[in-house]
Design a protein around this motif. Structure first.
Motif, mmCIF file in Angstrom:
data_model
loop_
_atom_site.group_PDB
_atom_site.id
_atom_site.type_symbol
_atom_site.label_atom_id
_atom_site.label_comp_id
_atom_site.label_asym_id
_atom_site.label_seq_id
_atom_site.Cartn_x
_atom_site.Cartn_y
_atom_site.Cartn_z
ATOM 1 N N VAL A 34 1.032 -0.794 0.358
ATOM 2 C CA VAL A 34 -0.156 -0.001 -0.081
ATOM 3 C C VAL A 34 0.704 1.308 -0.060
ATOM 4 N N LEU A 35 0.819 2.066 -0.835
ATOM 5 C CA LEU A 35 1.093 3.627 -0.944
ATOM 6 C C LEU A 35 0.174 4.397 -0.717
ATOM 7 N N TYR A 36 0.163 5.329 0.223
ATOM 8 C CA TYR A 36 -0.583 6.808 0.831
ATOM 9 C C TYR A 36 0.105 7.760 -0.517
ATOM 10 N N LEU A 37 -0.826 8.570 -1.766
ATOM 11 C CA LEU A 37 -0.179 9.432 -1.805
ATOM 12 C C LEU A 37 -1.195 10.527 -2.091
ATOM 13 N N ASN A 38 -1.269 11.370 -1.177
ATOM 14 C CA ASN A 38 -2.376 12.343 -0.838
ATOM 15 C C ASN A 38 -2.830 12.769 -1.807
ATOM 16 N N ALA A 39 -3.960 14.386 -2.184
ATOM 17 C CA ALA A 39 -4.162 15.144 -3.474
ATOM 18 C C ALA A 39 -3.089 16.236 -2.878
ATOM 19 N N GLY A 40 -2.540 16.005 -4.247
ATOM 20 C CA GLY A 40 -1.328 17.414 -4.401
ATOM 21 C C GLY A 40 -0.261 17.020 -4.088
ATOM 22 N N ASP A 41 -0.316 15.443 -3.914
ATOM 23 C CA ASP A 41 1.217 14.608 -4.741
ATOM 24 C C ASP A 41 0.754 14.391 -5.779
ATOM 25 N N LYS A 42 2.593 13.617 -6.490
ATOM 26 C CA LYS A 42 2.247 13.287 -7.461
ATOM 27 C C LYS A 42 3.024 12.311 -7.335
ATOM 28 N N LEU A 43 2.482 11.431 -8.523
ATOM 29 C CA LEU A 43 3.820 10.255 -9.056
ATOM 30 C C LEU A 43 4.600 10.437 -9.798
ATOM 31 N N HIS A 44 6.151 10.237 -8.844
ATOM 32 C CA HIS A 44 7.246 10.558 -9.868
ATOM 33 C C HIS A 44 7.228 10.348 -11.212
ATOM 34 N N PRO A 45 8.018 11.017 -11.954
ATOM 35 C CA PRO A 45 7.874 10.817 -13.306
ATOM 36 C C PRO A 45 8.731 9.708 -13.645
ATOM 37 N N ASP A 46 9.632 9.010 -12.768
ATOM 38 C CA ASP A 46 9.958 7.860 -13.558
ATOM 39 C C ASP A 46 10.128 6.418 -12.638
#
Length: 257
Positions: free
Chosen positions: A87-99
């Motif tokens: 599980v990965l928690y990525l909140n609104a406003g954070d972005k998955l890294h392009p790489d």
């Protein structure tokens, strides 16, 4: 079971949520990944805001919108719905890294026996500058956050149904990581770029609140005397103030210390 669940919590940050969706959606197709969005009952007034939520509904495997009792209540709710091995928690406003690559991640974690995978994060400051943030060794947890929680993959089997303490406003992530670490759960450090973390969020703007809650967690798990914890808190606040006035100092601190 999928290899990964990404959980995003959101409340009325439509621009931030759109950015998060944009960073994830192009990587979802054909991947063994699910995206869960927990919305706290946002009020979409404009056409742009409604379109933003519609786009998210199209790409999210599960979308829940209802009032909750804060960010960590929402994250617990998402955790109970998760079907991924990690599980990965990525909140609104954070972005998955392009790489970041889901396929490369799945290949990398095959055979690993760790409860937490600590990876790399970039941060974006108030000037819009993006720079890497150093991931420290687990022993650093005695002094404060050692890794961006948005760059931590948690094995779902160790999370349970309510991993986050809802009494915290901003330090629930630190509390969870410390709890797993001190209970003996294994940590693996991986050189994988995972996210771009936005410093403009609540924990980045209300630093006194953040450091105060950090101090509570630090004393809870590491039995650090109160006056020592207070000294650590004041030092970190001084570093934060200096970094606010001198962005170049913040970038250097994040990179090397």
């Amino acid at each position: 079971m999928s290899i990964l669940t990404i959980i995003t919590v959101h409340l009325n940050d439509f621009e931030g949520l759109s950015g998060t969706c944009e960073s994830i959606r192009s990587k979802l197709s054909g991947s063994d990944v699910e995206w869960i969005v927990i919305d706290g009952g946002s009020n979409a007034h404009s056409m742009e805001e409604r379109e933003s939520l519609d786009m998210v509904r199209d790409y999210a495997g599960q979308y829940v919108s209802e009032p909750d009792n804060g960010i960590y209540d929402a994250m617990n709710k998402g955790t109970r719905l998760a079907k991924g091995e990690y599980v990965l928690y990525l909140n609104a406003g954070d972005k998955l890294h392009p790489d970041f690559s889901f396929d490369a991640f799945a290949e990398t974690v095959t055979g690993l026996d760790a409860s937490m995978l600590w990876c790399r994060a970039d941060v974006r400051d108030r000037t819009g500058k993006v720079y890497p943030r150093k991931t420290r060794r687990p022993a650093w947890l005695r002094y404060g956050t050692a890794v961006c929680h948005q760059a931590v993959f948690f094995r779902s089997s160790v999370l349970g149904s309510n991993p986050y303490e809802t009494k915290f406003s901003v330090a629930g992530d630190y509390d969870l990581i410390c709890r797993l670490y001190t209970s003996g759960e294994r940590i693996e450090l991986l050189d994988i770029p995972v996210c771009i973390f936005d410093l403009i969020g609540k924990s980045g703007t209300n630093k006194r609140l953040t450091l105060g809650e950090e101090s509570v967690v630090r004393q809870k798990y590491f039995s650090i005397p109160g006056f020592v914890s207070r000294m650590i808190m004041e030092f970190k606040y001084l570093v934060w103030q200096t970094g606010t006035l001198l962005p170049s100092f913040r970038r250097a601190w994040s990179r090397f210390f």
